[in-house]
Write a protein that holds these residues in place. Structure first.
Motif, PDB file in Angstrom:
ATOM      1  N   SER A 161     -67.010 -16.088  11.236  1.00  0.00           N
ATOM      2  CA  SER A 161     -65.609 -16.482  11.379  1.00  0.00           C
ATOM      3  C   SER A 161     -65.477 -17.998  11.448  1.00  0.00           C
ATOM      4  O   SER A 161     -65.152 -18.555  12.484  1.00  0.00           O
ATOM      5  N   GLY A 162     -65.753 -18.691  10.356  1.00  0.00           N
ATOM      6  CA  GLY A 162     -65.609 -20.134  10.290  1.00  0.00           C
ATOM      7  C   GLY A 162     -64.289 -20.515   9.643  1.00  0.00           C
ATOM      8  O   GLY A 162     -63.957 -20.036   8.556  1.00  0.00           O
ATOM      9  N   ASP A 163     -63.480 -21.411  10.305  1.00  0.00           N
ATOM     10  CA  ASP A 163     -62.168 -21.855   9.806  1.00  0.00           C
ATOM     11  C   ASP A 163     -62.215 -23.343   9.503  1.00  0.00           C
ATOM     12  O   ASP A 163     -62.973 -24.111  10.118  1.00  0.00           O
ATOM     13  N   ILE A 164     -61.389 -23.752   8.533  1.00  0.00           N
ATOM     14  CA  ILE A 164     -61.196 -25.167   8.207  1.00  0.00           C
ATOM     15  C   ILE A 164     -59.733 -25.506   8.462  1.00  0.00           C
ATOM     16  O   ILE A 164     -58.835 -24.858   7.919  1.00  0.00           O
ATOM     17  N   ILE A 165     -59.511 -26.508   9.273  1.00  0.00           N
ATOM     18  CA  ILE A 165     -58.147 -26.909   9.630  1.00  0.00           C
ATOM     19  C   ILE A 165     -57.988 -28.399   9.329  1.00  0.00           C
ATOM     20  O   ILE A 165     -58.825 -29.211   9.719  1.00  0.00           O
ATOM     21  N   GLN A 173     -63.895 -26.110  11.612  1.00  0.00           N
ATOM     22  CA  GLN A 173     -64.037 -27.472  11.118  1.00  0.00           C
ATOM     23  C   GLN A 173     -62.661 -28.145  11.182  1.00  0.00           C
ATOM     24  O   GLN A 173     -61.743 -27.774  10.456  1.00  0.00           O
ATOM     25  N   LEU A 174     -62.514 -29.122  12.052  1.00  0.00           N
ATOM     26  CA  LEU A 174     -61.247 -29.826  12.222  1.00  0.00           C
ATOM     27  C   LEU A 174     -61.325 -31.170  11.492  1.00  0.00           C
ATOM     28  O   LEU A 174     -62.152 -32.018  11.820  1.00  0.00           O
ATOM     29  N   THR A 224     -55.238 -32.378  -0.446  1.00  0.00           N
ATOM     30  CA  THR A 224     -55.827 -31.050  -0.621  1.00  0.00           C
ATOM     31  C   THR A 224     -57.341 -31.171  -0.497  1.00  0.00           C
ATOM     32  O   THR A 224     -57.928 -32.203  -0.832  1.00  0.00           O
ATOM     33  N   MET A 225     -57.955 -30.107   0.004  1.00  0.00           N
ATOM     34  CA  MET A 225     -59.407 -30.041   0.179  1.00  0.00           C
ATOM     35  C   MET A 225     -59.817 -28.585   0.119  1.00  0.00           C
ATOM     36  O   MET A 225     -58.965 -27.680   0.076  1.00  0.00           O
TER      37      MET A 225
END
Length: 465
Positions: free
Chosen positions: A22-26, A115-116, A184-185
């Motif tokens: 459960s890895g998120d990019i913010i 990942q912030l 954008t990324m």
């Protein structure tokens, strides 16, 4: 039991490995608020780590702050777990240094990885600019290495650039407004908006059309109150014509005016230059503005255009040809010179931007009278001057001719002589008539006397006696 020990350990490993996935990019803008998901049941101590360093530990409504994070200068007052049902981490007033890898877990097991990425728009030198300064907008990110990063800039729906920095050289009033960036990324997107203000003078024509016969003004309007603006100040200025320079008068209270217009020129957004004796040619205007200890010298060149008109000859007779000449020292590309006859309604115009116009006129009763030369811009008359075509008078009626005055003098003298001669003749005739009347009267008296004395003389009778 040993038969089931392997499968049980495998199930536990699978459960924990699913939490690791459960890895998120913010992606969030600096100064905003963000929530980092934990997705862990509220049981036991929950640890939030940043880049492998404990940030805080949370259990129920009790929060334990990390001394290591404090030692790194992290403001832990901005970090909190608002809900014990999700254990999500809330960060307020996000700063660039908050960017990094955050993990949530317990008992040294990681349940969530986030990942912030934090971005911020840096404006150089400021979001409040002086006209002619250079503007730079830069998107700064933390961490700096962003996978699949793309940045684009827009202003007024117009594309401005596609890099992390946008440069605008020599800004003017058209460059103020809102600048938008789109970021954008891989796995995220964001946007930004920055408002830029520019202090300077409004666009004005660089030509002032003047008759040269009366006072005039060079308009100079600004987009701010030049005398009462708390941040932008006018600290100097001058007007130069040929080799003569007139400086702007600056008073101690910050007010200012041109020497020939003190103190009547205290309008809010205007530094109009009064011309008591306008002369044709180029005027160089300068003003020095100050904003946050930054100074900028703004320059403007204005041409004062004076219109002149003439005719080739003053000796005008019927059916002769006369050339009319119209000249101006400067004219805009959209302006043109036009000759117009008031009596015959004849109009002849030159090409746009043409500084001289000549026309040949055949003298007739219809072409006599006033001819005006006009500066026309899009069918609008800006300035006008005129000449008059009139027939040359005869010598006897031409008061500008010396012979006319000689004839008048001789005629006056002859008239005076004639009047004197007539007067003397009349007087002489009157004396002759009086003498004749007197002689007749005496003759009649003598005859009467002779008749009364019967021919004897009274004197003789007296002597006898």
């Amino acid at each position: 039991m040993k038969l089931f020990q392997g499968p049980l350990l495998g199930l536990l490993c699978i459960q924990r490995c699913m939490l690791l996935v459960s890895g998120d990019i913010i992606l969030v803008e600096s100064g905003k608020k963000v929530t980092l998901p934990c997705k862990m049941e509220p049981k036991g101590l929950i640890d939030w780590n940043k880049n492998g360093v404990l940030l805080l530990r949370y259990s129920g409504y009790r929060r334990y702050l990390s001394q290591a994070a404090k030692a790194q200068g992290t403001d832990l007052s901005r970090f909190s777990v608002r809900s014990d049902t999700t254990n999500d981490l809330e960060v307020t007033n996000v700063q660039l240094e908050d960017g990094g890898t955050y993990t949530c877990g317990k008992d040294k097991a990681t349940a969530s990885t986030v990942q912030l990425f934090v971005y911020k728009v840096v404006v150089t030198p400021s979001d409040a600019l002086l006209m002619s300064e250079d503007l730079t907008l830069t998107v700064k990110l933390s961490p700096e290495q962003v996978p699949g990063l793309q940045i684009s800039w827009k202003k007024d729906e117009q594309e401005m650039g596609s890099s992390n920095s946008l440069e605008v050289k020599n800004v003017d009033l058209s460059h103020q407004g809102s600048y938008f960036c789109q970021i954008t990324m891989d796995g995220g997107a964001g946007s930004c908006s920055t408002r830029i203000s520019v202090a300077g003078f409004e666009p004005s024509p660089n030509i002032v059309y003047s008759s040269g016969l009366q006072s005039d003004t060079i308009p100079w309007d600004f987009n701010f109150n030049v005398r009462h603006m708390p941040h932008v100040k006018v600290v100097g200025g001058s007007v130069t014509y040929q080799s003569t320079t007139t400086d702007l008068v600056i008073f101690k209270n910050g007010t200012h005016c041109w020497p020939k217009d003190c103190p009547s020129s205290y309008s809010g957004s205007s530094l109009d230059v009064p011309l008591s004796d306008p002369r044709k040619g180029m005027y160089k205007l300068e003003v020095i503005l100050e904003l946050d200890k930054r100074e900028r010298k703004l320059r403007r060149d204005v041409c004062v255009a004076v219109l002149t008109a003439s005719k080739s000859s003053d000796d005008i007779i019927m059916e002769s040809s006369v050339f009319l000449q119209c000249d101006i020292n400067c004219i805009g590309d959209d302006g043109k010179l036009c000759w117009h006859s008031v009596n015959s309604d004849i109009t002849e115009c030159g090409s746009p931007g043409q500084k001289s116009l000549s026309t040949e006129v055949t003298v007739t009763p219809e072409t006599l009278g006033e001819w005006s030369c006009n500066v026309m811009v899009r069918e609008r008359k800006l300035i006008s001057t005129s000449v008059t075509l009139e027939l040359k008078p005869t010598i006897l009626l031409d008061t500008s001719n010396n012979l006319f005055w000689i004839i008048v003098g001789v005629g006056s003298f002859l008239l005076l002589v004639i009047v004197m001669a007539v007067t003397i003749s009349i007087a002489h005739c009157r004396r002759v008539r009086r003498a004749q009347k007197r002689a007749v009267l005496l003759q009649n008296i003598n005859q009467q006397r002779r008749c009364k004395c019967n021919g004897f003389s009274p004197m003789r009778l007296k002597e006898t006696v």
